[in-house]
Structure formats: structure tokens, C-alpha cells
Design a protein around this motif. Structure first.
Motif, PDB file in Angstrom:
ATOM      1  N   UNK A 197      -5.644 -21.853  -2.885  1.00  0.00           N
ATOM      2  CA  UNK A 197      -5.547 -22.597  -1.628  1.00  0.00           C
ATOM      3  C   UNK A 197      -6.838 -23.332  -1.314  1.00  0.00           C
ATOM      4  N   UNK A 198      -7.982 -22.737  -1.667  1.00  0.00           N
ATOM      5  CA  UNK A 198      -9.275 -23.289  -1.283  1.00  0.00           C
ATOM      6  C   UNK A 198      -9.782 -24.359  -2.245  1.00  0.00           C
ATOM      7  N   UNK A 199      -8.970 -24.776  -3.175  1.00  0.00           N
ATOM      8  CA  UNK A 199      -9.320 -25.871  -4.079  1.00  0.00           C
ATOM      9  C   UNK A 199      -8.883 -27.201  -3.461  1.00  0.00           C
ATOM     10  N   UNK A 200      -9.312 -28.290  -4.080  1.00  0.00           N
ATOM     11  CA  UNK A 200      -8.919 -29.613  -3.584  1.00  0.00           C
ATOM     12  C   UNK A 200      -7.404 -29.774  -3.578  1.00  0.00           C
ATOM     13  N   UNK A 201      -6.740 -29.293  -4.624  1.00  0.00           N
ATOM     14  CA  UNK A 201      -5.278 -29.413  -4.677  1.00  0.00           C
ATOM     15  C   UNK A 201      -4.619 -28.623  -3.558  1.00  0.00           C
ATOM     16  N   UNK A 202      -5.076 -27.386  -3.351  1.00  0.00           N
ATOM     17  CA  UNK A 202      -4.477 -26.549  -2.315  1.00  0.00           C
ATOM     18  C   UNK A 202      -4.685 -27.115  -0.927  1.00  0.00           C
ATOM     19  N   UNK A 228      -0.120 -33.680  11.104  1.00  0.00           N
ATOM     20  CA  UNK A 228       0.067 -34.982  11.732  1.00  0.00           C
ATOM     21  C   UNK A 228      -1.225 -35.794  11.616  1.00  0.00           C
ATOM     22  N   UNK A 229      -1.159 -37.127  11.726  1.00  0.00           N
ATOM     23  CA  UNK A 229      -2.391 -37.927  11.745  1.00  0.00           C
ATOM     24  C   UNK A 229      -3.362 -37.408  12.806  1.00  0.00           C
ATOM     25  N   UNK A 230      -4.623 -37.278  12.431  1.00  0.00           N
ATOM     26  CA  UNK A 230      -5.599 -36.708  13.348  1.00  0.00           C
ATOM     27  C   UNK A 230      -5.482 -35.208  13.489  1.00  0.00           C
ATOM     28  N   UNK A 231      -4.734 -34.593  12.570  1.00  0.00           N
ATOM     29  CA  UNK A 231      -4.539 -33.144  12.608  1.00  0.00           C
ATOM     30  C   UNK A 231      -5.791 -32.388  12.198  1.00  0.00           C
ATOM     31  N   UNK A 232      -5.802 -31.088  12.503  1.00  0.00           N
ATOM     32  CA  UNK A 232      -6.994 -30.264  12.323  1.00  0.00           C
ATOM     33  C   UNK A 232      -6.671 -29.033  11.483  1.00  0.00           C
ATOM     34  N   UNK A 242     -17.772 -25.574  -0.522  1.00  0.00           N
ATOM     35  CA  UNK A 242     -16.514 -25.698   0.211  1.00  0.00           C
ATOM     36  C   UNK A 242     -16.537 -26.919   1.119  1.00  0.00           C
ATOM     37  N   UNK A 243     -17.664 -27.175   1.767  1.00  0.00           N
ATOM     38  CA  UNK A 243     -17.765 -28.360   2.616  1.00  0.00           C
ATOM     39  C   UNK A 243     -17.545 -29.639   1.817  1.00  0.00           C
ATOM     40  N   UNK A 244     -18.030 -29.678   0.585  1.00  0.00           N
ATOM     41  CA  UNK A 244     -17.809 -30.852  -0.262  1.00  0.00           C
ATOM     42  C   UNK A 244     -16.329 -31.035  -0.555  1.00  0.00           C
ATOM     43  N   UNK A 245     -15.639 -29.927  -0.836  1.00  0.00           N
ATOM     44  CA  UNK A 245     -14.198 -30.015  -1.109  1.00  0.00           C
ATOM     45  C   UNK A 245     -13.465 -30.461   0.153  1.00  0.00           C
ATOM     46  N   UNK A 246     -13.802 -29.860   1.279  1.00  0.00           N
ATOM     47  CA  UNK A 246     -13.160 -30.273   2.536  1.00  0.00           C
ATOM     48  C   UNK A 246     -13.426 -31.745   2.835  1.00  0.00           C
ATOM     49  N   UNK A 247     -14.653 -32.181   2.588  1.00  0.00           N
ATOM     50  CA  UNK A 247     -15.002 -33.573   2.845  1.00  0.00           C
ATOM     51  C   UNK A 247     -14.272 -34.547   1.950  1.00  0.00           C
ATOM     52  N   UNK A 248     -13.918 -34.097   0.737  1.00  0.00           N
ATOM     53  CA  UNK A 248     -13.178 -34.954  -0.184  1.00  0.00           C
ATOM     54  C   UNK A 248     -11.701 -35.058   0.190  1.00  0.00           C
ATOM     55  N   UNK A 249     -11.192 -34.044   0.872  1.00  0.00           N
ATOM     56  CA  UNK A 249      -9.769 -34.006   1.217  1.00  0.00           C
ATOM     57  C   UNK A 249      -9.517 -34.570   2.612  1.00  0.00           C
ATOM     58  N   UNK A 250     -10.390 -34.237   3.555  1.00  0.00           N
ATOM     59  CA  UNK A 250     -10.186 -34.604   4.957  1.00  0.00           C
ATOM     60  C   UNK A 250     -11.113 -35.756   5.342  1.00  0.00           C
ATOM     61  N   UNK A 256     -28.253  -9.913  16.510  1.00  0.00           N
ATOM     62  CA  UNK A 256     -27.124 -10.827  16.375  1.00  0.00           C
ATOM     63  C   UNK A 256     -26.596 -10.824  14.948  1.00  0.00           C
ATOM     64  N   UNK A 257     -25.295 -11.016  14.829  1.00  0.00           N
ATOM     65  CA  UNK A 257     -24.655 -11.318  13.562  1.00  0.00           C
ATOM     66  C   UNK A 257     -24.011 -12.692  13.710  1.00  0.00           C
ATOM     67  N   UNK A 258     -23.407 -13.189  12.642  1.00  0.00           N
ATOM     68  CA  UNK A 258     -22.804 -14.522  12.726  1.00  0.00           C
ATOM     69  C   UNK A 258     -21.670 -14.654  11.726  1.00  0.00           C
ATOM     70  N   UNK A 259     -20.685 -15.424  12.098  1.00  0.00           N
ATOM     71  CA  UNK A 259     -19.619 -15.872  11.202  1.00  0.00           C
ATOM     72  C   UNK A 259     -19.676 -17.394  11.140  1.00  0.00           C
ATOM     73  N   UNK A 260     -18.814 -17.967  10.305  1.00  0.00           N
ATOM     74  CA  UNK A 260     -18.743 -19.424  10.166  1.00  0.00           C
ATOM     75  C   UNK A 260     -17.336 -19.898  10.480  1.00  0.00           C
ATOM     76  N   UNK A 261     -17.231 -20.986  11.195  1.00  0.00           N
ATOM     77  CA  UNK A 261     -15.947 -21.645  11.416  1.00  0.00           C
ATOM     78  C   UNK A 261     -16.040 -23.062  10.856  1.00  0.00           C
ATOM     79  N   UNK A 262     -15.174 -23.390   9.897  1.00  0.00           N
ATOM     80  CA  UNK A 262     -15.070 -24.731   9.348  1.00  0.00           C
ATOM     81  C   UNK A 262     -14.011 -25.503  10.116  1.00  0.00           C
ATOM     82  N   UNK A 263     -14.278 -26.747  10.426  1.00  0.00           N
ATOM     83  CA  UNK A 263     -13.331 -27.614  11.121  1.00  0.00           C
ATOM     84  C   UNK A 263     -13.213 -28.923  10.360  1.00  0.00           C
TER      85      UNK A 263
END
Length: 232
Positions: A163-168, A177-181, A194-202, A220-227
Motif C-alpha cells: 500500500x505504501x508504494x507509489x502503485x498502492x 474526489x478532486x482536492x481530496x485528502x 515516504x514523503x518523496x513517494x507521496x509527493x510523486x503521487x499527490x 514529551x514524545x511525538x508521532x507523525x501525521x502525513x497529509x
């Protein structure tokens, strides 16, 4: 005060034995709900900030007035409940591969269960999010929020990795939908590959670090949210 420890349910699944427990946290004086898959810790009601921010950040990235939203991963229900707080959400499909988790909500074993099962906009779906995404069966959506794996590099099952590949991701994007998230939770720091793959697809892609207080470390701890958003 509740019992110090109570196992609420334990069931076998295709990915291993899953269990739900409630324990009393004496330092914070709160009940804590925890989920384990085998010996692997999955989630805790002590740490829900990033799961909630997954919904807020994902929904904030679209200007749509009426939104059909898909959530991959039900868990304790934090992402789904936060999504329902946005009045623009007209439908919410929450997909989870583990029937036991859906059963916990329908049986009222979790604090947020009534909010989800009592909202007519919300549908709990027993299914494999990744299989549905691969076949385009998630349906047209304005926003897809995903919180299943620890991260794209630390998946709960090998079948999730494609799923996390460019094809997936391209297959997922085609159902938006257009402008979807598409927004994704990760336990790891931002992954530039991963950001590079997302940037190539979206059309756009970013990674937000979400810090939260950790009562066990006193820091503090931290997580990441990709959009990521599609064109339009």
C-alpha cells in the motif's frame, strides 16, 4: 476506583491473539484502556493526541462543505470520534480488519463506543482496508484517514506493505474526489523517502510532528501525521 487490572476480552485473530484490558493508573488516577496483539502493545487511552490530530489535520486540509470520510483502523475510536466533531462530515465509514475491535464498540466496552454507535453518520465496517484500497472498493471519498500500522516501515502484516508504494498510493488517490485528502498516522519520525513517494503521487504532501506529554518519562514524545492532497 476500578480494579487495578481487568481483562475485558481476549480473542484469536488471523494476525495473532488480541486482548483488551482496563487498568487503574494510580499516579494519574484514571482508568486506562490498552490493546495488545499477542505480546505487542498496540494502543493506550493515555496517548490519543496524535490519533485525534490525524482527523483534525486531515479534515482541515480540505475546503469541502460536505464530506464523505473513510477511517482505516477503528482502535479505541479516537480518530473517528474527532472526525465526527466536524459538522461538514456527512458520512463516516470506519474499516477494521479485526471483528473483535468492532465488537468491543458495539458491546460498549470502550468509553467512546456510544458516540460512534449512536451517530447515524457512522458505519463500522469489518474488512481489510488495504485489500479494499487495492481494488478501489473503499468508494469515492473526500478524506481518508489511516491509523493501522506502527509506521509504513513497521507494518502489522506483510500484506500491508504494498500500500505504501507509489502503485498502492496511486490506487488510493484515484478513489478520492478532486482536492481530496489522505492523512496517515505513524509512530516514527518523518520519513523523507515516504514523503518523496507521496509527493510523486499527490499534488501536495507534508509531514507534521505531533508532540504530546508522556507521564511515564515526565517529558514529551511525538508521532507523525502525513497529509497529502490531490489536485483540484
Amino acid at each position: 476506583m476500578s480494579a487495578r487490572y481487568e481483562e475485558l476480552d481476549r480473542r484469536p485473530t488471523a494476525m495473532g491473539e488480541i486482548s483488551l484490558r482496563r487498568r487503574w493508573e494510580p499516579v494519574l488516577r484514571v482508568d486506562v484502556h490498552e490493546v495488545r496483539l499477542g505480546e505487542e502493545f498496540l494502543m493506550s487511552s493515555l496517548f490519543t493526541v496524535a490519533e485525534e490530530e490525524l482527523a483534525r489535520l486531515g479534515l482541515a486540509a480540505t475546503t469541502g462543505r460536505e464530506l464523505d470520510v473513510v477511517v482505516g483502523g477503528l482502535g479505541l475510536g479516537c480518530t473517528a470520534v474527532t472526525a465526527l466533531e466536524d459538522p461538514r462530515v456527512r458520512s463516516l465509514r470506519v474499516v477494521d480488519a479485526l471483528e473483535a475491535v468492532i465488537g468491543w464498540h458495539r458491546d460498549g466496552l470502550l468509553p467512546l463506543a456510544g458516540t460512534l454507535t449512536g451517530d447515524p453518520r457512522c458505519e463500522l465496517v469489518h474488512g481489510d482496508f488495504f485489500a479494499l484500497a487495492a481494488t478501489g472498493a473503499l468508494g469515492p471519498a473526500h478524506v481518508v484517514l489511516l491509523d493501522v500500522d506502527h509506521s509504513p516501515r513497521a507494518v502489522l502484516h506483510p500484506s500491508h506493505a504494498p500500500f505504501y508504494t507509489a502503485d498502492g498510493l496511486t490506487r488510493l488517490a484515484s478513489g478520492l474526489h478532486p482536492g481530496g485528502v489522505f492523512a496517515l498516522w505513524s509512530d516514527d519520525p518523518p520519513d523523507h523517502d515516504l514523503l518523496e513517494v507521496l509527493g510523486a503521487v499527490f499534488a501536495t504532501a507534508r509531514a507534521d510532528v505531533v508532540p504530546f506529554a508522556n507521564p511515564y518519562t515526565g517529558g514529551e514524545s511525538a508521532n507523525t501525521v502525513y497529509v497529502a492532497t490531490t489536485a483540484g
